[in-house]
Design an enzyme around this catalytic site. Sequence first.
Site, mmCIF file in Angstrom:
data_model
loop_
_atom_site.group_PDB
_atom_site.id
_atom_site.type_symbol
_atom_site.label_atom_id
_atom_site.label_comp_id
_atom_site.label_asym_id
_atom_site.label_seq_id
_atom_site.Cartn_x
_atom_site.Cartn_y
_atom_site.Cartn_z
ATOM 1 N N SER A 109 0.735 -1.047 0.136
ATOM 2 C CA SER A 109 0.003 -0.041 -0.093
ATOM 3 C C SER A 109 0.987 1.199 0.001
ATOM 4 O O SER A 109 1.856 1.322 0.708
ATOM 5 C CB SER A 109 -0.752 0.093 1.300
ATOM 6 O OG SER A 109 -1.471 1.371 1.519
ATOM 7 N N TYR A 131 -3.359 5.301 -4.815
ATOM 8 C CA TYR A 131 -4.832 5.809 -4.849
ATOM 9 C C TYR A 131 -4.695 6.882 -5.848
ATOM 10 O O TYR A 131 -3.637 7.241 -6.268
ATOM 11 C CB TYR A 131 -5.447 6.267 -3.548
ATOM 12 C CG TYR A 131 -5.731 5.299 -2.582
ATOM 13 C CD1 TYR A 131 -6.635 4.309 -2.848
ATOM 14 C CD2 TYR A 131 -4.831 4.995 -1.538
ATOM 15 C CE1 TYR A 131 -7.049 3.263 -1.980
ATOM 16 C CE2 TYR A 131 -5.134 3.946 -0.585
ATOM 17 C CZ TYR A 131 -6.174 3.226 -0.698
ATOM 18 O OH TYR A 131 -6.553 2.122 0.123
ATOM 19 N N THR A 157 -6.048 1.503 -6.748
ATOM 20 C CA THR A 157 -7.399 1.170 -6.022
ATOM 21 C C THR A 157 -8.231 2.434 -6.289
ATOM 22 O O THR A 157 -7.707 3.448 -5.816
ATOM 23 C CB THR A 157 -6.796 0.809 -4.834
ATOM 24 O OG1 THR A 157 -6.091 0.057 -4.672
ATOM 25 C CG2 THR A 157 -8.258 0.711 -4.061
ATOM 26 N N LYS A 255 -7.929 -2.028 -9.093
ATOM 27 C CA LYS A 255 -8.534 -2.729 -7.910
ATOM 28 C C LYS A 255 -9.972 -2.088 -7.637
ATOM 29 O O LYS A 255 -9.710 -0.790 -7.544
ATOM 30 C CB LYS A 255 -7.370 -2.870 -6.730
ATOM 31 C CG LYS A 255 -8.183 -3.414 -5.491
ATOM 32 C CD LYS A 255 -7.047 -3.710 -4.759
ATOM 33 C CE LYS A 255 -7.499 -4.172 -3.017
ATOM 34 N NZ LYS A 255 -7.744 -2.892 -2.379
ATOM 35 N N HIS A 279 -13.152 -3.180 -1.280
ATOM 36 C CA HIS A 279 -12.227 -2.812 -0.392
ATOM 37 C C HIS A 279 -12.621 -3.470 0.863
ATOM 38 O O HIS A 279 -12.613 -2.889 2.076
ATOM 39 C CB HIS A 279 -12.607 -1.358 -0.103
ATOM 40 C CG HIS A 279 -11.334 -0.594 0.153
ATOM 41 N ND1 HIS A 279 -10.404 0.073 -1.006
ATOM 42 C CD2 HIS A 279 -10.443 -0.529 1.310
ATOM 43 C CE1 HIS A 279 -9.387 0.656 -0.349
ATOM 44 N NE2 HIS A 279 -9.511 0.144 0.733
ATOM 45 N N ASP A 310 -10.796 -10.143 -4.114
ATOM 46 C CA ASP A 310 -10.482 -9.860 -2.627
ATOM 47 C C ASP A 310 -11.669 -9.573 -2.118
ATOM 48 O O ASP A 310 -12.628 -8.842 -2.537
ATOM 49 C CB ASP A 310 -9.204 -9.218 -2.539
ATOM 50 C CG ASP A 310 -9.586 -7.600 -2.773
ATOM 51 O OD1 ASP A 310 -10.326 -6.749 -1.926
ATOM 52 O OD2 ASP A 310 -9.326 -7.045 -3.840
ATOM 53 N N GLY A 311 -11.664 -10.201 -0.769
ATOM 54 C CA GLY A 311 -12.808 -9.869 -0.006
ATOM 55 C C GLY A 311 -13.239 -11.127 0.779
ATOM 56 O O GLY A 311 -13.965 -11.932 -0.012
ATOM 57 N N ILE A 313 -11.712 -13.624 2.246
ATOM 58 C CA ILE A 313 -11.038 -15.190 2.115
ATOM 59 C C ILE A 313 -10.627 -15.195 3.256
ATOM 60 O O ILE A 313 -9.587 -14.632 4.144
ATOM 61 C CB ILE A 313 -9.906 -14.897 1.121
ATOM 62 C CG1 ILE A 313 -10.543 -14.657 -0.544
ATOM 63 C CG2 ILE A 313 -9.136 -16.237 1.077
ATOM 64 C CD1 ILE A 313 -11.018 -15.700 -1.035
HETATM 65 C C1 LIG Z 1 -6.839 -2.325 7.805
HETATM 66 C C2 LIG Z 1 -6.928 -2.445 6.456
HETATM 67 C C3 LIG Z 1 -6.413 -1.398 5.255
HETATM 68 C C4 LIG Z 1 -6.509 -1.462 4.187
HETATM 69 N N1 LIG Z 1 -5.616 -0.666 3.371
HETATM 70 C C5 LIG Z 1 -5.729 -0.636 1.875
HETATM 71 C C6 LIG Z 1 -4.820 0.074 1.218
HETATM 72 O O1 LIG Z 1 -4.098 0.944 1.762
HETATM 73 N N2 LIG Z 1 -4.879 0.057 -0.293
HETATM 74 C C7 LIG Z 1 -5.825 -0.646 -0.906
HETATM 75 O O2 LIG Z 1 -5.796 -0.845 -1.923
HETATM 76 N N3 LIG Z 1 -6.707 -1.462 0.144
HETATM 77 C C8 LIG Z 1 -6.499 -1.334 1.518
HETATM 78 N N4 LIG Z 1 -7.564 -2.316 1.875
HETATM 79 C C9 LIG Z 1 -8.375 -3.370 1.544
HETATM 80 C C10 LIG Z 1 -7.472 -4.731 1.072
HETATM 81 O O3 LIG Z 1 -6.672 -4.683 -0.016
HETATM 82 C C11 LIG Z 1 -8.544 -5.780 0.570
HETATM 83 O O4 LIG Z 1 -9.217 -5.406 -0.559
HETATM 84 C C12 LIG Z 1 -9.376 -6.269 1.617
HETATM 85 O O5 LIG Z 1 -8.893 -6.196 2.998
HETATM 86 C C13 LIG Z 1 -9.867 -7.528 1.598
HETATM 87 O O6 LIG Z 1 -10.900 -8.052 2.209
HETATM 88 P P1 LIG Z 1 -10.509 -9.078 3.360
HETATM 89 O O7 LIG Z 1 -9.826 -8.207 4.493
HETATM 90 O O8 LIG Z 1 -11.745 -9.517 3.838
HETATM 91 O O9 LIG Z 1 -9.490 -10.197 2.904
HETATM 92 C C14 LIG Z 1 -7.247 -2.254 3.341
HETATM 93 C C15 LIG Z 1 -8.195 -3.248 4.092
HETATM 94 C C16 LIG Z 1 -7.964 -3.297 5.603
HETATM 95 C C17 LIG Z 1 -8.883 -4.219 6.413
#
Ligand SMILES: Cc1cc2nc3c(=O)[nH]c(=O)nc-3n(C[C@H](O)[C@H](O)[C@H](O)COP(=O)(O)O)c2cc1C
Length: 397
Positions: A109, A131, A157, A255, A279, A310-311, A313
Site C-alpha cells: 500500500s 490511490y 485502487t 482494484k 475494499h 479479494d474480500g 477469504i
Molecule cells: C486495515 C485495512 C487497510 C487497508 N488498506 C488498503 C490500502 O491501503 N490500499 C488498498 O488498496 N486496499 C486496502 N485495504 C483493502 C484490502 O486491500 C482488501 O481489499 C481487503 O482487505 C480484502 O478483504 P479481506 O480483508 O476480507 O480479505 C485495506 C483493508 C484493511 C482491512
Amino acid sequence: MARNPWFETVAEAQRRAKKRLPSSVYGALVAGSERGVTIDDNLAAFSELAFAPHVAGHHVERDLSTSVLGIPISLPVVISPTGVQAVHPEGEVAVARAAATRGTIMGLSSFASKPVEEVTAANPNTLFQMYWTGTREAMIQRMDRARAAGAKGLIATLDWSFSNGRDWGSPSIPEKMNLKTMITFAPNVLPHPKWLWTFAKSGHIPDLTAPNLAPPGGEAPTFFGAYGEWMQTPPPTWDDVEWLRKEWGGPFMLKGVTRVDDALRAVDAGVDAISVSNHGGNNLDSTPATIRMLGPVADAVGEQVEVLLDGGIRRGSDVAKALALGARAVMIGRAYLWGLAANGQAGVENVFDILRGGLDSAVLGLGHSSIHELSPADFYIPPTFTRALGAHHGSRI
Ligand SMILES: Cc1cc2nc3c(=O)[nH]c(=O)nc-3n(C[C@H](O)[C@H](O)[C@H](O)COP(=O)(O)O)c2cc1C
C-alpha cells in the site's frame, strides 16, 4: 510453558490478534463501514456455495501453481495492499518476506509504514498500490520511485468514496505517535504488554507516517495528512485511468471493480488485470459480497484481462470457490493481518499454509489434479446467489 505459536485456522489467528493488540489497533483492522452489511456478506456468501465432492478417482498429484501479471506463483493467493500501521514493528517487510518464502506476490500500500525499497528487497515480486491522490506530478514521482525500487506492477485502487462512521464505533487513532500521544493512549496500550514489548525490542514506536508518499528528498506525510490530500483530489475519470496506465507502462491492475460495465471499460482503458473488490467491506456499505459479483464480471471480460478477487477469504475452500467462479487468483487482507499480529512473519507464513492446505483438500475432494480444472460444476450454487451489477442498463429488476 509458552503456548504453541502455530495456529490452525485464521479464526484462531484473529482471536490471538484481538488479545494481543490494543483495542484501537484491533478496531482499525476490523474496520468495515456503516451498518456492516458488506463486510458481513463478504464472509457469509462463501458459505452459501455448496461443494459437490467425489468419493473415488482422486488424484495423487495436485498442482496449485499459476501466475499473476506474468509472475509465477506457487499458490493462487496474493497479498492485498493494506496500511498495516502499528500492527507489528517489521510491518510490511515481514509480510513481504513471508510471501517470498511461500512463493507469492506482495502488494504494498502507498499508505504503508515501510519504504518500497525495503519491501522490494524483501520480496522482488512486489506490486505497488496507489490511490488517485495529489497532483499528476506527485503521482509520476511516486511511480518513478516504485519502478526504481524494482516494483513489478502497479495496483490502482479507485473504489474509495470516503464513507465514514460505523454503527459499532470507530477506533481513535492519533495524528502522530510521540511521547504525549503514547501517554494519552496508555490506558489502551498498557494492558497489551506483548504488543508493546515487540515494539520496545525493535527500538521504534509506530510513527504513523506514509513514507511512500514523501516528495523527493522531503518528509513523509502523516497518515491523516495524506488522507486529507486524497480527499481534496478531484476523483479520476476513465481518461485518467488510461493516463495512469500509460504512465506506469508495466503490468497494471485496477482494484475495486464490482460492475460488469466498469470491467469492460477497464479492458478498454488497457489494464492487464482487475480485482473484483469492495475494499473488504470498508467502503460503500451495501455493496454485495465480491464472490457474488465475480461470475458475471469474469464471463464478460473473458480472457482479455486477468480477474482476481479479494474480500472475505479466510480459508482454502474460499480460494477454491473463487477460482471456480472465474478468478485466476485471490488477494487476502485481514487474514494475513491477523497472522502478522499473532506471530509476525511466521504468522503470515502460517496463514499461507492454512490456505494452501485447505485449497489442496478442495482440489483433492473435487477430483481434480490442478486448480485450473475448478469450475461451477463443482458446486451447488443457489439460484439467488449471483449479483450481476451494471449488466442491464436502466433495468429496475
Ligand atoms: C486495515 C485495512 C487497510 C487497508 N488498506 C488498503 C490500502 O491501503 N490500499 C488498498 O488498496 N486496499 C486496502 N485495504 C483493502 C484490502 O486491500 C482488501 O481489499 C481487503 O482487505 C480484502 O478483504 P479481506 O480483508 O476480507 O480479505 C485495506 C483493508 C484493511 C482491512
